[in-house]
Design a protein around this motif. Structure first.
Motif, PDB file in Angstrom:
ATOM      1  N   VAL A 145       0.825  -1.206   0.000  1.00  8.95           N
ATOM      2  CA  VAL A 145       0.000   0.000   0.000  1.00  8.95           C
ATOM      3  C   VAL A 145       0.859   1.256   0.000  1.00  8.95           C
ATOM      4  O   VAL A 145       1.961   1.285   0.549  1.00  8.95           O
ATOM      5  N   ILE A 146       0.331   2.280  -0.649  1.00  7.74           N
ATOM      6  CA  ILE A 146       0.798   3.651  -0.467  1.00  7.74           C
ATOM      7  C   ILE A 146      -0.317   4.356   0.283  1.00  7.74           C
ATOM      8  O   ILE A 146      -1.453   4.411  -0.204  1.00  7.74           O
ATOM      9  N   LEU A 147      -0.018   4.854   1.465  1.00  7.54           N
ATOM     10  CA  LEU A 147      -1.019   5.543   2.279  1.00  7.54           C
ATOM     11  C   LEU A 147      -0.699   7.027   2.349  1.00  7.54           C
ATOM     12  O   LEU A 147       0.367   7.412   2.836  1.00  7.54           O
ATOM     13  N   GLU A 148      -1.599   7.833   1.834  1.00  6.49           N
ATOM     14  CA  GLU A 148      -1.458   9.290   1.921  1.00  6.49           C
ATOM     15  C   GLU A 148      -2.481   9.776   2.938  1.00  6.49           C
ATOM     16  O   GLU A 148      -3.668   9.910   2.628  1.00  6.49           O
ATOM     17  N   LEU A 149      -2.015  10.023   4.156  1.00  4.77           N
ATOM     18  CA  LEU A 149      -2.908  10.320   5.265  1.00  4.77           C
ATOM     19  C   LEU A 149      -2.849  11.804   5.615  1.00  4.77           C
ATOM     20  O   LEU A 149      -2.384  12.611   4.835  1.00  4.77           O
ATOM     21  N   GLY A 150      -3.319  12.149   6.773  1.00  6.08           N
ATOM     22  CA  GLY A 150      -3.379  13.571   7.126  1.00  6.08           C
ATOM     23  C   GLY A 150      -2.510  13.893   8.315  1.00  6.08           C
ATOM     24  O   GLY A 150      -1.320  13.629   8.334  1.00  6.08           O
ATOM     25  N   GLY A 151      -3.140  14.426   9.346  1.00  7.28           N
ATOM     26  CA  GLY A 151      -2.394  14.834  10.530  1.00  7.28           C
ATOM     27  C   GLY A 151      -2.410  16.337  10.702  1.00  7.28           C
ATOM     28  O   GLY A 151      -3.023  17.070   9.926  1.00  7.28           O
ATOM     29  N   LYS A 152      -1.708  16.775  11.725  1.00  8.29           N
ATOM     30  CA  LYS A 152      -1.708  18.196  12.057  1.00  8.29           C
ATOM     31  C   LYS A 152      -0.396  18.830  11.589  1.00  8.29           C
ATOM     32  O   LYS A 152       0.628  18.694  12.234  1.00  8.29           O
ATOM     33  N   SER A 153      -0.468  19.514  10.469  1.00 10.56           N
ATOM     34  CA  SER A 153       0.724  20.141   9.886  1.00 10.56           C
ATOM     35  C   SER A 153       0.952  21.506  10.524  1.00 10.56           C
ATOM     36  O   SER A 153       0.147  22.426  10.333  1.00 10.56           O
ATOM     37  N   PRO A 154       2.048  21.674  11.263  1.00 18.68           N
ATOM     38  CA  PRO A 154       2.270  22.930  11.988  1.00 18.68           C
ATOM     39  C   PRO A 154       2.972  23.997  11.156  1.00 18.68           C
ATOM     40  O   PRO A 154       3.656  23.698  10.174  1.00 18.68           O
ATOM     41  N   ARG A 172       4.998  14.633  18.946  1.00 11.18           N
ATOM     42  CA  ARG A 172       3.704  14.285  18.370  1.00 11.18           C
ATOM     43  C   ARG A 172       3.872  13.476  17.089  1.00 11.18           C
ATOM     44  O   ARG A 172       4.984  13.387  16.556  1.00 11.18           O
ATOM     45  N   PRO A 173       2.781  12.849  16.609  1.00 15.54           N
ATOM     46  CA  PRO A 173       2.879  12.081  15.354  1.00 15.54           C
ATOM     47  C   PRO A 173       3.468  12.935  14.238  1.00 15.54           C
ATOM     48  O   PRO A 173       3.166  14.128  14.123  1.00 15.54           O
ATOM     49  N   ARG A 174       4.296  12.321  13.427  1.00 15.89           N
ATOM     50  CA  ARG A 174       4.979  13.065  12.371  1.00 15.89           C
ATOM     51  C   ARG A 174       3.976  13.610  11.348  1.00 15.89           C
ATOM     52  O   ARG A 174       3.174  12.852  10.805  1.00 15.89           O
ATOM     53  N   PRO A 175       4.032  14.902  11.087  1.00 15.47           N
ATOM     54  CA  PRO A 175       3.011  15.519  10.227  1.00 15.47           C
ATOM     55  C   PRO A 175       3.287  15.315   8.738  1.00 15.47           C
ATOM     56  O   PRO A 175       4.412  15.009   8.334  1.00 15.47           O
ATOM     57  N   LEU A 176       2.250  15.529   7.936  1.00  9.26           N
ATOM     58  CA  LEU A 176       2.383  15.430   6.489  1.00  9.26           C
ATOM     59  C   LEU A 176       3.235  16.575   5.956  1.00  9.26           C
ATOM     60  O   LEU A 176       3.958  16.424   4.982  1.00  9.26           O
ATOM     61  N   ALA A 177       3.147  17.728   6.609  1.00 10.14           N
ATOM     62  CA  ALA A 177       3.975  18.871   6.219  1.00 10.14           C
ATOM     63  C   ALA A 177       4.337  19.683   7.447  1.00 10.14           C
ATOM     64  O   ALA A 177       3.592  19.722   8.428  1.00 10.14           O
ATOM     65  N   LEU A 178       5.493  20.317   7.391  1.00  2.19           N
ATOM     66  CA  LEU A 178       5.943  21.264   8.415  1.00  2.19           C
ATOM     67  C   LEU A 178       6.368  22.526   7.690  1.00  2.19           C
ATOM     68  O   LEU A 178       7.205  22.478   6.784  1.00  2.19           O
ATOM     69  N   TYR A 179       5.768  23.650   8.079  1.00  2.00           N
ATOM     70  CA  TYR A 179       6.048  24.918   7.398  1.00  2.00           C
ATOM     71  C   TYR A 179       6.811  25.847   8.344  1.00  2.00           C
ATOM     72  O   TYR A 179       6.360  26.103   9.463  1.00  2.00           O
TER      73      TYR A 179
END
Length: 478
Positions: free
Chosen positions: A220-229, A378-385
């Motif tokens: 599987v390739i899983l493209e999930l979400g999360g809280k991107s800070p 915290r869980p690793r986010p999809l993006a960090l800005y």
């Protein structure tokens, strides 16, 4: 193609298996499509996207209640068209066998890697970007020579019908198939023995898809979400930060997996940021209720969830700042005005769950090391800005954190970059697509080795008392 109408789980499963078998049989008849044929398939897809672009945008808007047509044309259709151009340009080079080194003991054999199609790829698309997140993986699948079945979200019913109509005009069902419906259909789809599954959606649903796929050992390739800070350095002008963050946060009304989820501002900078954020909102959305450029929340369930988050934050002592330039009533359109939440704390619901809406919690910090530690715990986010024009400081933050993507002085736009891989890490996903990774992750890296008439290994076959073994012991076994 296919819309499942039966309520019988057994019959639904049989129908899906039948489509999959048709695709696998068709693949076996032509298991290594030429570059010319793959490009021709991509050209067919491009023609359909161009032909039905208005209908796609209208259908998606219907599903949302109102979805800005410009967001669909730019964020989904244009992005897919650019991705097709990119893959057409590069796939011939990627398909070429890659020569590999063969050790001296096995000379004069030759070794190489042949990139072979996997077979049939299952694509499970979400409702927030239903075209981009179904067609984007399809582009990768077709470029890699695969067949594909696309499962459209039940929340995207109008789009799903339109996609079925359009793709059935371009491709036979045994090459590309669309499956509409929810519930039992979604569950049965994820249990099919595909050669690979690409799932885009929430972390919780991603776990169930992975469990289902594991029963057939489907990768599987899983493209999930999360809280991107978002982390802002004290040297930044809040005007620059507010405009860029607002643009990304309010695109699709925040219903974007890589949207900024919360922001860390230097201590004492909240009031300045809020003022500039208000100005940015008023410029982009001078009104909201009847503004076709401002997208609604997808359904009542999500709308009520976001209001519960705001009520909880207010009860917990946060300052909720709604930016509604004309103070319009928005509930009848299922719209939520851009909202800032100052004084957010980790106990609040909106800091414990992915927001997926036009709400931005604000926290302040004094020591940037504390923020880095906060993100890393915290869980690793999809993006960090990170906002800072000093490259050394940006590199420092990047090296000490983990995220699917690291964006400096921008948000969101990395998704539309054809040559960059897209994907998460840990709780935000696994595997990558887009860019070369999209081709290679949907191909099988098949090792190939060819031996000529001279069989060099005969010199090291038993008995093991030949002179060559003394040479091997002295030269290599040490």
């Amino acid at each position: 193609m296919q819309t499942m109408t039966s309520n019988s789980p057994e019959l639904i499963e049989q129908q899906l298996i039948q489509i999959l078998q048709q695709q696998k049989q068709a693949y076996q008849l032509y298991p290594m499509p030429s570059a010319k044929d793959r490009i021709e398939r991509l050209n067919r897809l491009k023609a359909i996207l161009v032909k039905y672009q208005d209908q796609f945008a209208e259908a998606i808007s219907q599903d949302f209640g109102n979805r800005a047509l410009g967001e669909t044309r730019i964020g989904e259709i244009l992005t897919c068209l650019e991705q097709i151009r990119y893959y057409r340009k590069h796939l011939t080079a990627w398909m070429k066998p890659e020569k590999r080194h063969i050790s001296w003991l096995h000379q004069p054999a030759k070794g190489w890697v042949q990139y072979q199609p996997l077979g049939v790829v299952g694509i499970i698309a979400p409702w927030n970007y239903p075209l981009l997140l179904s067609i984007g993986p399809l582009i990768c699948a077709l470029a890699a020579g695969n067949h594909a079945m696309i499962k459209v979200s039940s929340a995207s019913a109008h789009f799903g019908k339109m996609l079925d109509k359009a793709l059935s005009e371009a491709f036979p069902c045994e090459l590309v198939a669309v499956v509409n419906g929810g519930g039992t259909i979604s569950d049965a789809f994820s249990h099919l023995p595909f050669d690979k599954i690409i799932f885009t959606g929430s972390t919780n649903v991603g776990k169930t898809v992975m469990q289902a796929a594991a029963k057939n050992l489907v990768p599987v390739i899983l493209e999930l979400g999360g809280k991107s800070p978002v982390l802002v350095h004290h040297s930044m002008h809040m005007k620059d930060v507010a405009l860029r963050v607002a643009a990304g946060k309010l695109w699709n009304a925040g219903q974007t997996c890589v949207a900024p989820d919360y922001i860390f501002l230097p201590k004492g900078k909240t009031a300045e940021f809020v003022e500039h954020f208000k100005i940015a909102v008023q410029h982009m959305y001078p009104d909201i209720a009847n503004n076709q450029d401002y997208t609604a929340i997808i359904n009542d369930k999500q709308y009520l969830r976001l209001h519960r988050y705001l009520e909880d934050a207010q009860l917990s002592g946060a300052k909720v700042i709604e930016i509604n330039p004309k103070n319009e009533l928005l509930s009848t359109q299922r719209k939520i005005a851009p909202t800032l939440v100052a004084g957010a704390t980790t106990e609040m619901q909106l800091m414990q769950h992915e927001i997926f809406g036009p709400i931005l919690p604000i926290m302040e910090y004094e020591d940037i090391e504390q923020v880095i530690d906060f993100i890393n715990r915290r869980p690793r986010p999809l993006a960090l800005y990170y906002f800072d024009f000093d490259q050394a400081r940006a590199d420092y933050v990047a090296e000490r954190t983990h995220s699917g993507h690291f964006g400096q002085n921008m948000v969101l736009s990395h998704v539309a970059q054809d040559d960059l891989p897209f994907g998460g890490i840990g709780a935000s996903g696994m595997g990558k697509y887009h860019g070369p990774e999209g081709f290679f992750n949907l191909s099988h890296e098949r090792s190939m080795m060819s031996n000529p008439k001279l069989y060099s290994l005969k010199f090291v076959l038993p008995p093991f008392n030949k002179p060559i073994y003394k040479l091997i012991s002295k030269a290599l076994l040490r």
